[in-house]
Design a protein around this motif. Structure first.
Motif, PDB file in Angstrom:
ATOM      1  N   ASP A   8       0.167  12.090  -0.555  1.00  0.00           N
ATOM      2  CA  ASP A   8      -0.738  13.173  -0.948  1.00  0.00           C
ATOM      3  C   ASP A   8      -0.096  14.188  -1.885  1.00  0.00           C
ATOM      4  N   ALA A  10      -6.976   1.947   4.851  1.00  0.00           N
ATOM      5  CA  ALA A  10      -6.242   1.226   3.808  1.00  0.00           C
ATOM      6  C   ALA A  10      -5.818  -0.158   4.285  1.00  0.00           C
ATOM      7  N   ARG A  70      -5.228   8.139   6.454  1.00  0.00           N
ATOM      8  CA  ARG A  70      -6.049   7.106   5.818  1.00  0.00           C
ATOM      9  C   ARG A  70      -5.496   5.710   6.038  1.00  0.00           C
ATOM     10  N   GLY A 108      -3.789  10.603  -0.777  1.00  0.00           N
ATOM     11  CA  GLY A 108      -4.329  11.015   0.509  1.00  0.00           C
ATOM     12  C   GLY A 108      -3.264  11.061   1.576  1.00  0.00           C
ATOM     13  N   LEU A 164       0.855  -1.186   0.000  1.00  0.00           N
ATOM     14  CA  LEU A 164       0.000   0.000   0.000  1.00  0.00           C
ATOM     15  C   LEU A 164       0.889   1.234   0.000  1.00  0.00           C
ATOM     16  N   HIS A 205      -1.153  -1.163  -4.419  1.00  0.00           N
ATOM     17  CA  HIS A 205      -2.272  -0.216  -4.410  1.00  0.00           C
ATOM     18  C   HIS A 205      -1.717   1.183  -4.149  1.00  0.00           C
ATOM     19  N   LEU A 206      -1.888   2.089  -5.097  1.00  0.00           N
ATOM     20  CA  LEU A 206      -1.468   3.476  -4.947  1.00  0.00           C
ATOM     21  C   LEU A 206      -2.684   4.297  -4.539  1.00  0.00           C
ATOM     22  N   LEU A 207      -2.610   4.905  -3.365  1.00  0.00           N
ATOM     23  CA  LEU A 207      -3.766   5.588  -2.791  1.00  0.00           C
ATOM     24  C   LEU A 207      -3.428   7.042  -2.517  1.00  0.00           C
ATOM     25  N   LEU A 235       0.503   5.265   0.290  1.00  0.00           N
ATOM     26  CA  LEU A 235      -0.340   6.424   0.546  1.00  0.00           C
ATOM     27  C   LEU A 235       0.517   7.673   0.460  1.00  0.00           C
TER      28      LEU A 235
END
Length: 296
Positions: free
Chosen positions: A72, A107, A103, A99, A68, A95-97, A70
């Motif tokens: 921003d 996640a 979060r 934010g 993961l 998974h590129l998220l 995360l």
């Protein structure tokens, strides 16, 4: 410490600790999760972490690894990470998220990390809250490497980590880089991250300081350090708490000072030679279960 030097230090530390953690995690579980969360843009850190995973392709095959990311401040992150993602085994999911790190709990839950090893790297510019780090503890299977402005130890303890270590990286010109802390339930992981801190510090000419003792002198991590300051701390601990096994004193060095577990043995040898402490056995190497007692 300049932003670039801070980034370099954290990136190298992440790579070293992840290189130690991933094989051990895959040895005891068929799935593992890596979560990287920071404020700002450090695609290089994410790329470096993915290359560690790619470098362990043989151990990854037949298992499942979820990564993961995360961030921003990196809208172009998918494009920049594309080439290294192409090198990953099919068992790895990224998974590129977008934010902020807040979060992270959502996640981690969405990734189905519960019950399996979880390694989190969290980079925050200010104070950190226990709520964020509770997700990183992942019940009893999580470890977290944290860079924050303040409150790191308190937040990790409140999040349920029984073993917590923290240091302040310091440049030769005296500039500091916040606090780097680590939370775990494993003495082996705690020793590994301290060894990594010293190795990266030596490579990048960075000294380490105890955040709880700002008046103390930063420790030069190149070569063999002077064990005298650690010896004084271990002697004070023995006088406070009474006789302790060597294992506990090694752990105290890791959780309450900037020194390594191996330095604790050198410090204890010095205290024995000076007659400040006595050991349970008459000769031989100090064993983990051997009791050490202050003589005065």
């Amino acid at each position: 410490m300049s932003t670039d030097r801070t980034t370099d230090f954290l990136r190298e530390l992440l790579v070293r600790q992840l290189t130690t953690w991933l094989p051990a995690a895959l040895h005891r579980s068929r799935r593992a999760t890596i979560a990287l969360a920071w404020t700002g843009d450090d695609a290089g850190g994410a790329e470096a972490a993915l290359r560690v995973v790619a470098g362990h392709a043989d151990q990854v095959r037949g298992r499942r690894v979820t990564v993961l990311v995360l961030a921003d401040g990196a809208a172009d992150l998918p494009t920049r990470l594309g080439p290294v993602e192409a090198e990953l085994p099919a068992e790895v999911t990224v998974h590129l998220l977008p934010g902020v790190p807040d979060r992270l709990p959502v996640a981690v839950k969405a990734a189905g990390a519960a019950g399996s090893p979880l390694f989190c790297f969290v980079d925050l510019p200010g104070a950190v809250t226990p709520k964020l780090l509770t997700a990183a503890s992942n019940g009893r299977t999580g470890e977290v490497l944290l860079h924050a402005g303040s409150g790191a130890r308190e937040a990790l303890v409140a999040a349920g980590f029984p073993l917590v270590a923290e240091v302040t990286p310091v440049l030769r010109d005296g500039a500091a880089a916040g606090v780097v802390a680590f939370g775990s339930r494993s003495d082996r992981s705690l020793e590994a991250v301290r060894e990594a801190l010293w190795a990266v510090g030596a490579d990048l000419d960075v000294r380490l300081e105890d955040p709880a003792d700002p008046a103390g002198a930063p420790v030069d991590v190149t070569g063999d350090p002077d064990p005298e300051p650690l010896a004084r701390e271990l002697l004070a601990e023995l006088r406070r708490s009474g006789p302790r096994p060597v294992t506990d004193l090694r752990r105290h060095a890791l959780t309450a000072t900037v020194y390594r577990a191996s330095d604790a043995i050198r410090a204890l040898d010095g205290l024995l030679d000076a007659g400040d402490v006595r050991r349970e056995r008459e000769a031989g190497r100090l064993a983990g279960d051997e009791m050490i007692t202050a003589t005065r």
